[in-house]
Write a protein that holds these residues in place. Sequence first.
Motif, PDB file in Angstrom:
ATOM      1  N   PRO A   7       0.810  -1.232   0.000  1.00 11.33           N
ATOM      2  CA  PRO A   7       0.000   0.000   0.000  1.00 11.33           C
ATOM      3  C   PRO A   7       0.837   1.274   0.000  1.00 11.33           C
ATOM      4  CG  PRO A   7      -0.202  -1.186   2.109  1.00 11.33           C
ATOM      5  CD  PRO A   7       0.550  -2.076   1.185  1.00 11.33           C
ATOM      6  N   ASN A   8       2.130   1.180   0.330  1.00  6.98           N
ATOM      7  CA  ASN A   8       2.952   2.390   0.384  1.00  6.98           C
ATOM      8  C   ASN A   8       3.839   2.569  -0.838  1.00  6.98           C
ATOM      9  OD1 ASN A   8       2.145   3.390   2.968  1.00  6.98           O
ATOM     10  ND2 ASN A   8       3.200   1.630   3.848  1.00  6.98           N
ATOM     11  N   PHE A   9       3.547   1.838  -1.897  1.00  8.92           N
ATOM     12  CA  PHE A   9       4.360   1.931  -3.108  1.00  8.92           C
ATOM     13  C   PHE A   9       3.665   2.822  -4.135  1.00  8.92           C
ATOM     14  CE2 PHE A   9       5.148   0.373  -7.441  1.00  8.92           C
ATOM     15  CZ  PHE A   9       6.510   0.617  -7.523  1.00  8.92           C
ATOM     16  N   ALA A  10       4.443   3.683  -4.783  1.00 11.44           N
ATOM     17  CA  ALA A  10       3.881   4.573  -5.810  1.00 11.44           C
ATOM     18  C   ALA A  10       4.909   4.785  -6.921  1.00 11.44           C
ATOM     19  CB  ALA A  10       3.494   5.925  -5.189  1.00 11.44           C
ATOM     20  N   VAL A  11       4.453   5.314  -8.023  1.00  8.46           N
ATOM     21  CA  VAL A  11       5.362   5.722  -9.107  1.00  8.46           C
ATOM     22  C   VAL A  11       5.049   7.174  -9.469  1.00  8.46           C
ATOM     23  CG1 VAL A  11       5.560   3.375 -10.059  1.00  8.46           C
ATOM     24  CG2 VAL A  11       3.857   4.950 -11.002  1.00  8.46           C
ATOM     25  N   ASP A  12       5.990   7.828 -10.137  1.00 10.77           N
ATOM     26  CA  ASP A  12       5.697   9.188 -10.591  1.00 10.77           C
ATOM     27  C   ASP A  12       5.161   9.127 -12.019  1.00 10.77           C
ATOM     28  OD1 ASP A  12       7.914   8.997 -12.316  1.00 10.77           O
ATOM     29  OD2 ASP A  12       8.434  11.100 -12.014  1.00 10.77           O
ATOM     30  N   THR A  13       4.670  10.258 -12.502  1.00  8.35           N
ATOM     31  CA  THR A  13       4.018  10.267 -13.820  1.00  8.35           C
ATOM     32  C   THR A  13       4.916  10.828 -14.921  1.00  8.35           C
ATOM     33  OG1 THR A  13       3.103  12.487 -13.488  1.00  8.35           O
ATOM     34  CG2 THR A  13       1.740  10.624 -12.766  1.00  8.35           C
ATOM     35  N   SER A  14       6.197  11.093 -14.602  1.00  5.82           N
ATOM     36  CA  SER A  14       7.015  11.828 -15.569  1.00  5.82           C
ATOM     37  C   SER A  14       7.150  11.121 -16.913  1.00  5.82           C
ATOM     38  CB  SER A  14       8.402  12.129 -14.986  1.00  5.82           C
ATOM     39  OG  SER A  14       9.118  10.948 -14.731  1.00  5.82           O
ATOM     40  N   ARG A  15       7.238   9.784 -16.899  1.00  8.02           N
ATOM     41  CA  ARG A  15       7.350   9.066 -18.170  1.00  8.02           C
ATOM     42  C   ARG A  15       6.175   8.110 -18.372  1.00  8.02           C
ATOM     43  NH1 ARG A  15      11.994   9.108 -20.802  1.00  8.02           N
ATOM     44  NH2 ARG A  15      10.531   8.955 -22.523  1.00  8.02           N
ATOM     45  N   TYR A  16       5.072   8.390 -17.668  1.00  8.25           N
ATOM     46  CA  TYR A  16       3.896   7.541 -17.837  1.00  8.25           C
ATOM     47  C   TYR A  16       3.102   8.086 -19.018  1.00  8.25           C
ATOM     48  CZ  TYR A  16       0.483   4.122 -16.185  1.00  8.25           C
ATOM     49  OH  TYR A  16      -0.346   3.023 -16.061  1.00  8.25           O
ATOM     50  N   GLU A  17       3.528   7.694 -20.207  1.00 11.09           N
ATOM     51  CA  GLU A  17       2.981   8.249 -21.447  1.00 11.09           C
ATOM     52  C   GLU A  17       1.825   7.417 -21.998  1.00 11.09           C
ATOM     53  OE1 GLU A  17       6.133   9.255 -24.207  1.00 11.09           O
ATOM     54  OE2 GLU A  17       7.570   9.440 -22.563  1.00 11.09           O
ATOM     55  N   LEU A  18       1.613   6.268 -21.401  1.00  9.18           N
ATOM     56  CA  LEU A  18       0.623   5.314 -21.884  1.00  9.18           C
ATOM     57  C   LEU A  18      -0.767   5.932 -21.961  1.00  9.18           C
ATOM     58  CD1 LEU A  18       0.038   2.262 -22.483  1.00  9.18           C
ATOM     59  CD2 LEU A  18      -0.376   2.018 -20.031  1.00  9.18           C
ATOM     60  N   ASP A  19      -1.407   5.832 -23.113  1.00  7.30           N
ATOM     61  CA  ASP A  19      -2.761   6.381 -23.234  1.00  7.30           C
ATOM     62  C   ASP A  19      -3.707   5.621 -22.298  1.00  7.30           C
ATOM     63  OD1 ASP A  19      -4.911   7.890 -24.040  1.00  7.30           O
ATOM     64  OD2 ASP A  19      -5.364   6.616 -25.755  1.00  7.30           O
ATOM     65  N   GLY A  38      -6.191   3.158  -7.275  1.00  8.26           N
ATOM     66  CA  GLY A  38      -6.508   4.400  -6.564  1.00  8.26           C
ATOM     67  C   GLY A  38      -5.527   5.508  -6.883  1.00  8.26           C
ATOM     68  N   PRO A  39      -5.966   6.765  -6.723  1.00  2.15           N
ATOM     69  CA  PRO A  39      -5.163   7.919  -7.140  1.00  2.15           C
ATOM     70  C   PRO A  39      -3.949   8.188  -6.248  1.00  2.15           C
ATOM     71  CG  PRO A  39      -7.146   8.653  -6.026  1.00  2.15           C
ATOM     72  CD  PRO A  39      -7.275   7.168  -6.188  1.00  2.15           C
ATOM     73  N   THR A  40      -3.865   7.482  -5.103  1.00  2.00           N
ATOM     74  CA  THR A  40      -2.731   7.770  -4.207  1.00  2.00           C
ATOM     75  C   THR A  40      -1.446   7.102  -4.689  1.00  2.00           C
ATOM     76  OG1 THR A  40      -3.286   5.868  -2.837  1.00  2.00           O
ATOM     77  CG2 THR A  40      -4.216   8.003  -2.186  1.00  2.00           C
ATOM     78  N   ARG A  41      -1.517   6.290  -5.738  1.00  3.33           N
ATOM     79  CA  ARG A  41      -0.322   5.577  -6.196  1.00  3.33           C
ATOM     80  C   ARG A  41       0.474   6.315  -7.254  1.00  3.33           C
ATOM     81  NH1 ARG A  41      -0.032   0.789  -4.252  1.00  3.33           N
ATOM     82  NH2 ARG A  41      -1.664   0.302  -2.797  1.00  3.33           N
ATOM     83  N   LEU A  42       0.026   7.519  -7.568  1.00  5.93           N
ATOM     84  CA  LEU A  42       0.721   8.308  -8.597  1.00  5.93           C
ATOM     85  C   LEU A  42       1.093   9.677  -8.037  1.00  5.93           C
ATOM     86  CD1 LEU A  42      -1.615   7.569 -11.663  1.00  5.93           C
ATOM     87  CD2 LEU A  42       0.677   6.627 -11.278  1.00  5.93           C
ATOM     88  N   LEU A  43       2.328  10.093  -8.320  1.00  2.00           N
ATOM     89  CA  LEU A  43       2.774  11.440  -7.954  1.00  2.00           C
ATOM     90  C   LEU A  43       3.207  12.151  -9.228  1.00  2.00           C
ATOM     91  CD1 LEU A  43       5.139  10.783  -4.889  1.00  2.00           C
ATOM     92  CD2 LEU A  43       2.662  11.060  -4.884  1.00  2.00           C
ATOM     93  N   PHE A  44       2.768  13.379  -9.376  1.00  4.13           N
ATOM     94  CA  PHE A  44       3.189  14.161 -10.547  1.00  4.13           C
ATOM     95  C   PHE A  44       4.701  14.398 -10.502  1.00  4.13           C
ATOM     96  CE2 PHE A  44       4.076  18.544 -12.180  1.00  4.13           C
ATOM     97  CZ  PHE A  44       3.946  18.239 -13.528  1.00  4.13           C
ATOM     98  N   GLY A  45       5.351  14.112 -11.634  1.00  2.00           N
ATOM     99  CA  GLY A  45       6.783  14.384 -11.765  1.00  2.00           C
ATOM    100  C   GLY A  45       7.061  14.789 -13.196  1.00  2.00           C
TER     101      GLY A  45
END
Lengths: 253, 268
Positions: A181-193, A204-211
């Motif tokens: 539950p405490n693992f997340a990724v950033d969105t900097s290279r999350y280009e997937l449509d 859930g939205p807590t797993r992504l951080l804007f980068g």
Amino acid sequence: MELFDCNCWYGVPRRPPLAGAETAEVLVEEMARAGIDTALVRNAAIFEQSPVTGNRLTSDDCAKYEALEPSWGILPPQTDELGDLDEFIAAMRRENVRSLWAYPEKHRYLLSATTMGGLFEEMVCRGVPLFLRRNEMPGKFDTYELAERVLLDFPGLRLIIVAHGSWGEDRLFRPLMERFPNFAVDTSRYELDGGIEEICNTCGPTRLLFGTNFPETPMGGPLLTLLQANISDDDRALIAGGNLRGMLEEVRL
Amino acid sequence: MIAEGRLAREFAAHGRVDDCPVIDTHGHFGPYQAIHFPRSAPEQVIDTMRRCGVRWLVMAGHQALTDTQRGNAEIAAAVARYPDHFRGWWVLNPNYPERMECELDGFETQEGFLGFKLHPNGHETPLTDDAYVPVWEYAHARGLPVLTHTWQGEGMSSYREVRTVVEKYPDIGLLMGHAGYGDWEESARVARDHEHVYLELTAAYSVRGALEIMVEHAGSRKILFGTDHPWFDPHYGIGCILSAYMTDEDRRNILYRNAQRLLELPLD
Ligand SMILES: [Zn+2]
């Protein structure tokens, strides 16, 4: 909605990116142009030279700009280069550093319970997040295997992998999201449509951080993708900055 | 906000700009071995196009990269079903030279395809290999465009191999997919020096500074927008172009004007 970039750096690496940002001033100017409010930053010296000098440079530069929040690198406490554990935590408290980065490959140590157990226990109990670059480990998927081992040993650790590749990594990071539950990724290279949308709907939205991965990546790509993602405005605000803001506010030093 | 200018303001606010349509010259279709696609069904693709203001998507089937016959037929069906949104690239596989002639005939009789797609790296066959000669001859004689994957590194699909081909076949509209990724300036010079060579931006837009090099050395009239959709959200690529230091006129050239001219697609 606060736009809080969790993944950008400035400074003078040995091999500069195509368009670099040698000073914090350049970074702050680019943030203003893009409309990004705040950034968690690190001077390249942290990963290119040593946290011993890089942490200092980062804190000195961040003190000059309200928009920048300093983030530090770690080293094994056993070699005492950043002080012992108590001294390191005290320095974080003094400099208001609420997040840390690990570069085990560049700095040649094992990101394991034996090496980092004491520090990780402190980080878990104080809520300090740890950031790891996706390409830190040399093998194709090694960084994910490393993250899995760390999280199996320290499931309470807030671990964020940043700059995961654009060539489709959901099969690699989604199982970690499901299990930890405490693992997340950033969105900097999350280009997937549809990627952001699907994560919001499944994990859930807590797993992504804007980068942004600035200065290697232009800020506008990850920014427009998030601004226009097909998700609720509440979820968007969490990813844009709410998740990171909340995480940092919960840190107890 | 993203950057200064009207396009950045409007894309940020609405996701699309009605007087700045987008032509995506490099798309794909169907599932693929290395990646999970949340939005790859044709209806989802069209929804993405609507949200991003993409007027046309020109695509090559993922299946066609391995099995050209089934894969090209799949694209033909998609184009026939959605003729106001999709056009196709006809994929040829140099590892099956015995099929080449028959597949070029297939292209001849099939509607909705604009030209050919080659993938030297995926097919492990350098762009200068003799296996492609029938394609070059065919495209050159008819002035057809060819989209080829290009990437840095000598001997496969770099600007060097592109230059060798277009010196011999100057009338082919050659789209350098990924803009010769990594060899930015050299690739831009090849586009500048050869009238019908274009830099296509898929993945290249996400390298900060690359677009400015292309505009400086090739000019914005030699650059085309593309996304590898469904791999990449068009907003990611558009956002990178908005971030780059260039004028809105340059951005319009890249997003639709050049492709409209080259591929003769209507923008009603
Ligand atoms: Zn492609």
